[in-house]
Design an enzyme around this catalytic site. Structure first.
Site: not given
Lengths: 556, 556
Positions: B71, B73, B94, B105, B273, B301, B381, B409
């Site tokens: 989301k 990216t 954010r 992460k 969130a 989310f 992908f 990406w």
């Protein structure tokens, strides 16, 4: 008369690039933080390493009293005055802590016409250094508890964890707590507590580190606790040193600001002056010395604690050779040392000065034991009488020292011009032969004895058997060569805050000794030492707020 | 293939002044933080208030899975692509939290060629906003405990304090603790705990405030606990709101950075969130809309939680009228929604896509309930097959939606060009008729019912009697008009994280309701909600460190 806040707001600050340029710092070395603050890049610091060094002047003081002495204003006023008479001076100060801002004290950026700015920024978050230090401290705590949680491979005894969490806040309720409650998935219950950030060993390390590699090496040496069989566990064992150094990387670059008269000031780091060494970072002092003819810097508390630690801990660790000590006093404070209550300071009392000046005399003589020339700055209050001032001058003359009246609070640089000329002259005469008080190889208990006898004029040091055994253990662990950092009351040469003047023959009662292995000193705690202050009944925070223009009221 | 870190390091960032100038922000409005970050002064924001507003595009997603959706990216890639095709776009994101950086992460600044920079800075302390929020949160705690300590004039019941301390750290041992131990002079013993800073109500307030005055007013309304007779005590009662606002003043100015392709990005605020609304600050979004033709922003989310809160809480509170929703999905994630385990995602499985695409379908239809046109971004992908991609497209065509393959990406702006052209077209068609899901005057329990039925497709909301009584009490207290913020698992439309796809007829079990009076919403907690994460067995912090050039390794 204008308040400090009014004076600060009326002042026009120059763009920080102009201040930097005058100080010899190119624009490419600046990381600006807003228009009036900048960090000086570590690459530039490295490029300065081989430059000839300026002279180093330490501003210290008599034992503080409720009457106030003005050490920070004198540091700023002297720096301004030196610049005004043609000596390129740089001022090096500690960063204020957020905690006291919300308690009693208000800000810590000087006062009157001897201030550094921007006042609101410096007193609050500034460039975020203290937040970075808090984060690094608490990341180590989180990794430690996480290690316990996931099986405790290292065998750390949860009852023998000495590492505490930290917060830049006056918050007594965080002093002692039990955490990790709530069951097996919520952590490992144990006792812990928070110290104010300035009391964290990370702060002491930050201020003694000579570069990033030294910073990380010191962080790795932090001892967080012991195993059941007495083996020390370090931050390196927990693999926390790298991430801690990453959190501190940007903060390690010194902060440049300016005085209201446009002198450059490096404001960087701010360790406690009791359980740590109480002066600004080595990085800032070294940078200042590479740029200026004279660096004027300050140590916390009176000279018995602050200057001794500056000289025996910071200068020794960083290879600095100071050239002069300025001891700050006021007639009012000397009268209190002579037995007068604060409420009775109104009228002339020459006899009280003559009784109390022994405090100043001893501090001057103590500074000479380090091989330093000394000059006295007598901060003038309007209530001081000529006879009182003469009494101080005569007492100084008897020990071959000069006292200069200073009025920089009200007059700025002009008010410290006499002092500045004396400093200039003494520096050019070059009589300083700096030597630490004791050699590194002396046993730890003996070092404590030397400080107690030579500086405090104590008859005896009482070290309880458990503390003596710990000192021996520190020596066996390879930390016999480090200096000793005494944590005692700042109000007296003795450990009793009510014994003003120049007490003799007292006993220095050591309660506990701690090893700050990363910072590189042993702390000897004598009496009660508070590492997390509380807020008063009516904290300053209640009256701090924003005015209609978004400016911050109540910080002074 | 290059790693995110290698791509970030290889990129050359422009001076932030150049980025600002292209975005229409004059130099005088910039408060630089280093060379590549700046805060935009609040004066400038005020001067922009009357400007015509650009279009607002929300990037949201399907329910997240372990396969990853992209989301952030996509938000960055779409912004870059819009700028590349001649639409002046601003990206609003954010700020990352320090905690997860040291956990599992890694950073949160996008990935591949769709990143914002400077990556190390943004992921660590950035401009200090989160530290300011932590300080403000904990100042309120310190003043609260200090109030109890000095006699508790307000009669606050120490057992009924709901305000918790906060820290920007993953540290499970701080979840539940007993503090104030050690005797009468050390505080007032009571239970407390720390939430991660992003879960603090101060963070939610910070992100919903429309200016400094609104910020302080909201801070003052925070309810910290109750008296024995059930009266609420606020931050204003404790006189903490002014000092908290002072601590947050500088932080409230939005942060400008850039994407690797030179698009301007405002990165500001970052509430949880679940117990909060999960999107960047109103200040940043409003500034972006005053400057750009299109603002591309993101909610946390999946769309059931993130977009619903963005629309019903943030947009309602700030008077924003969004124009388009982009729902992000991947074939891999849709296969997981179709019942495939992550380890079995390797081969083509069109049937799994056809089963799992119901999740995407429902999110698209949900967004239309808010009156928004919707477009789907299918993040490609290398393992995706043409048949799988066609299966998604066909499913979308059946509900009149378009899905665009995105490769930002790997390809940067060019990889999102089709998506950007579709966004441009849909915005110019102007079909958006934004309406919140429920009116402000609806009773709180009914609002919960509408969200559960319309968005989650639940058959029923279970509200225990105690929670129902509290909702009534909130209404009596004058908070009946606020929106409801549902805290439930992000992995499913239901409250059961294992029910992927598009479950129907389930029960939404409300465990507890809380009033965030300052933020202006009621939180309905459904299932377990973690407000202080823990570190994993091998935290990322163990491998974070400085390399020989002082760069930070291990952040990705």
């Amino acid at each position: 008369m204008s308040t400090d806040l009014e004076i600060a707001r009326a002042a026009t600050l120059e763009p920080i690039g102009a201040i930097a340029a005058r100080a010899g710092i190119p624009d490419t070395a600046l990381e600006p933080y807003g228009k009036y603050k900048a960090k000086i890049g570590l690459d530039f610091l490295r490029s300065q390493a081989a430059k000839p060094r300026g002279k180093l002047v330490l501003v210290t003081g008599i034992n503080p009293t409720a009457a106030g002495e003005g050490k920070t204003t004198t540091t700023i006023g002297l720096g301004d005055a030196l610049n005004a008479i043609g000596t390129r001076a740089m001022i090096c100060l500690r960063e204020p802590s957020l905690g006291p801002c919300f308690g009693v004290k208000g800000g810590a950026t000087g006062g009157g016409r001897a201030q550094v700015g921007p006042m609101e920024d410096i007193n609050l978050h500034f460039t975020g250094d203290f937040h970075a230090i808090t984060s690094a401290n608490n990341l180590l705590s989180a990794m430690l508890d996480n290690h316990l949680y996931w099986g405790n491979e290292l065998g750390l005894d949860p009852r023998r964890v000495s590492w505490r969490r930290s917060m830049d806040m006056n918050d007594r309720n965080l002093r002692n707590l039990v955490l990790g409650l709530g069951g097996a998935s919520q952590g490992v219950p144990r006792e812990d507590g928070f110290d104010i950030t300035v009391a964290s060993e990370v702060m002491a390390i930050f201020c003694l580190a000579s570069d990033l590699a030294d910073l990380q090496a010191r962080l790795g040496r932090i001892i967080v606790g012991q195993t059941r069989d007495g083996r020390s566990i370090t931050a390196r064992d927990l693999k926390a040193d790298g991430a801690m150094a990453a959190l501190l990387r940007d903060a390690l670059a010194p902060n440049l600001v300016q005085t209201l008269e446009g002198s450059p000031a490096l404001v960087h780091g701010g360790p406690f002056a009791n359980i740590a060494h109480g002066c600004n970072s080595v990085m800032a002092t070294a940078l200042g010395l590479s740029l200026a003819d004279v660096v004027v810097t300050e140590a916390g508390f009176g000279a018995d604690l602050g200057a001794e630690k500056f000289l025996d801990i910071k200068c020794r660790s960083a290879g600095l050779t100071p050239d002069l000590a300025v001891v700050v006093a006021t007639c009012r404070a000397l009268k209190m040392h002579g037995g007068v209550a604060k409420s009775a300071l109104g009228g002339e009392d020459v006899a009280a000065i003559e009784r109390g000046v022994v405090n100043l005399v001893r501090h001057v003589e103590n500074m000479r034991k380090f091989g330093l020339p000394v000059v006295v700055a007598l901060n003038k209050f309007t209530t001081d009488t000529p006879a009182e001032i003469d009494a101080v001058r005569h007492a100084m003359a008897r020990i071959g020292a000069e006292a200069f009246l200073c009025t920089h609070w009200g007059d700025g640089a002009a008010g410290a011009a006499d002092l500045a000329r004396a400093v200039q002259r003494l520096l050019s005469e070059g009589h300083a032969r700096f030597r630490p008080l004791y050699p590194a190889e002396m046993p730890l208990a003996d070092k404590l004895g030397v400080i107690a006898r030579e500086i405090y004029h104590a008859a005896e040091v009482q070290i309880p058997p458990a503390a003596a055994a710990r000192l021996k253990k520190f020596e066996e662990m390879g930390f016999g060569h480090v200096p000793v950092c005494v944590a005692k009351t700042q109000y007296s040469f003795s450990a009793d805050p009510t014994r003003l003047g120049a007490p003799e023959g007292h006993v220095l009662p050591v309660r506990e000794v701690r090893l700050s292995a990363g910072a590189g000193f042993v702390v000897a705690i004598c009496g009660d030492v508070m590492t997390m202050p509380g807020l008063p009944r009516r904290p300053a925070a209640e009256t701090i707020g924003l005015d209609a223009e978004g400016r911050i009221d109540g910080l002074f």
